[in-house]
Design a protein around this motif. Sequence first.
Motif, PDB file in Angstrom:
ATOM      1  N   ALA A  35       0.831  -1.200   0.000  1.00  0.00           N
ATOM      2  CA  ALA A  35       0.000   0.000   0.000  1.00  0.00           C
ATOM      3  C   ALA A  35       0.869   1.255   0.000  1.00  0.00           C
ATOM      4  O   ALA A  35       1.954   1.276   0.567  1.00  0.00           O
ATOM      5  CB  ALA A  35      -0.925   0.008   1.210  1.00  0.00           C
ATOM      6  N   ALA A  36       0.359   2.285  -0.651  1.00  0.00           N
ATOM      7  CA  ALA A  36       1.030   3.585  -0.697  1.00  0.00           C
ATOM      8  C   ALA A  36       0.043   4.640  -0.211  1.00  0.00           C
ATOM      9  O   ALA A  36      -0.210   5.626  -0.876  1.00  0.00           O
ATOM     10  CB  ALA A  36       1.525   3.870  -2.110  1.00  0.00           C
ATOM     11  N   ARG A  37      -0.548   4.392   0.965  1.00  0.00           N
ATOM     12  CA  ARG A  37      -1.553   5.305   1.514  1.00  0.00           C
ATOM     13  C   ARG A  37      -0.946   6.632   1.958  1.00  0.00           C
ATOM     14  O   ARG A  37      -1.626   7.642   2.007  1.00  0.00           O
ATOM     15  CB  ARG A  37      -2.263   4.667   2.708  1.00  0.00           C
ATOM     16  CG  ARG A  37      -3.145   3.517   2.363  1.00  0.00           C
ATOM     17  CD  ARG A  37      -3.925   3.057   3.594  1.00  0.00           C
ATOM     18  NE  ARG A  37      -4.442   1.719   3.525  1.00  0.00           N
ATOM     19  CZ  ARG A  37      -5.410   1.296   2.741  1.00  0.00           C
ATOM     20  NH1 ARG A  37      -5.955   2.127   1.896  1.00  0.00           N
ATOM     21  NH2 ARG A  37      -5.820   0.055   2.771  1.00  0.00           N
ATOM     22  N   THR A  38       0.341   6.618   2.295  1.00  0.00           N
ATOM     23  CA  THR A  38       1.017   7.851   2.704  1.00  0.00           C
ATOM     24  C   THR A  38       2.111   8.178   1.695  1.00  0.00           C
ATOM     25  O   THR A  38       2.573   7.306   0.953  1.00  0.00           O
ATOM     26  CB  THR A  38       1.661   7.712   4.099  1.00  0.00           C
ATOM     27  OG1 THR A  38       2.759   6.794   4.010  1.00  0.00           O
ATOM     28  CG2 THR A  38       0.652   7.234   5.146  1.00  0.00           C
ATOM     29  N   ALA A  39       2.522   9.434   1.694  1.00  0.00           N
ATOM     30  CA  ALA A  39       3.607   9.845   0.798  1.00  0.00           C
ATOM     31  C   ALA A  39       4.875   9.058   1.095  1.00  0.00           C
ATOM     32  O   ALA A  39       5.583   8.643   0.176  1.00  0.00           O
ATOM     33  CB  ALA A  39       3.846  11.346   0.926  1.00  0.00           C
ATOM     34  N   GLN A  40       5.161   8.839   2.362  1.00  0.00           N
ATOM     35  CA  GLN A  40       6.378   8.103   2.722  1.00  0.00           C
ATOM     36  C   GLN A  40       6.311   6.662   2.223  1.00  0.00           C
ATOM     37  O   GLN A  40       7.296   6.148   1.683  1.00  0.00           O
ATOM     38  CB  GLN A  40       6.603   8.129   4.233  1.00  0.00           C
ATOM     39  CG  GLN A  40       7.960   7.572   4.635  1.00  0.00           C
ATOM     40  CD  GLN A  40       9.121   8.392   4.082  1.00  0.00           C
ATOM     41  OE1 GLN A  40       9.265   9.566   4.398  1.00  0.00           O
ATOM     42  NE2 GLN A  40       9.953   7.789   3.240  1.00  0.00           N
ATOM     43  N   GLN A  41       5.161   6.000   2.379  1.00  0.00           N
ATOM     44  CA  GLN A  41       5.013   4.626   1.884  1.00  0.00           C
ATOM     45  C   GLN A  41       5.215   4.578   0.370  1.00  0.00           C
ATOM     46  O   GLN A  41       5.889   3.689  -0.147  1.00  0.00           O
ATOM     47  CB  GLN A  41       3.633   4.061   2.230  1.00  0.00           C
ATOM     48  CG  GLN A  41       3.438   3.732   3.683  1.00  0.00           C
ATOM     49  CD  GLN A  41       1.993   3.333   3.978  1.00  0.00           C
ATOM     50  OE1 GLN A  41       1.056   3.732   3.294  1.00  0.00           O
ATOM     51  NE2 GLN A  41       1.828   2.540   5.029  1.00  0.00           N
ATOM     52  N   ALA A  42       4.630   5.522  -0.335  1.00  0.00           N
ATOM     53  CA  ALA A  42       4.764   5.557  -1.795  1.00  0.00           C
ATOM     54  C   ALA A  42       6.216   5.794  -2.199  1.00  0.00           C
ATOM     55  O   ALA A  42       6.737   5.122  -3.096  1.00  0.00           O
ATOM     56  CB  ALA A  42       3.861   6.636  -2.386  1.00  0.00           C
ATOM     57  N   ALA A  43       6.868   6.757  -1.544  1.00  0.00           N
ATOM     58  CA  ALA A  43       8.263   7.060  -1.866  1.00  0.00           C
ATOM     59  C   ALA A  43       9.149   5.839  -1.617  1.00  0.00           C
ATOM     60  O   ALA A  43      10.013   5.513  -2.443  1.00  0.00           O
ATOM     61  CB  ALA A  43       8.747   8.252  -1.040  1.00  0.00           C
TER      62      ALA A  43
END
Length: 166
Positions: A35-43
């Motif tokens: 999951a990339a629910r937050t900017a940090q997770q996506a980055a």
Amino acid sequence: MCGAEVGALPEGMQRVARALQEQGHPHAPVMLSDAARTAQQAADALGVAVGQIAKSIIFRRKDDDAAVLVITSGDRRVDEKKVDALVGKTGRADAEFVKARTGFSIGGVSPLAHAQPPVTLIDRELFRFDEIWAAAGHPHGVFKLAPQDLERLTGAPVADVTQVPA
């Protein structure tokens, strides 16, 4: 991306993929394994700087109940006073409001293909980067673009909408 590939995506990502195709965008949405629910997770998942993540933050305009979408750099915080000065007084939008107005769940709100077109502002801080990534209608979905593409795809103005970093 062909029609069969689009059909295999979750519904929200299908809308985003179609919108990107219709506007001739060269990069189709991709599904991340995490999951990339937050900017940090996506980055972290993409191996890019958190600032390269285009966060979609939804506010609720008080005078007409319109959705206000602020697309901001992942390493910045929205300055609500700056947003209010541009679009009128806003307040927080709950998950139900976000889903009803955008058609997307929080954590997967795309900058385009909304159920109801929002009032949109683009954070000028995104233009520090040549390449950015935005949510594609699902918490695991993202797509690549340049900040200039975001302007073209949304038709939204670029503005100073963030707090000064400490």
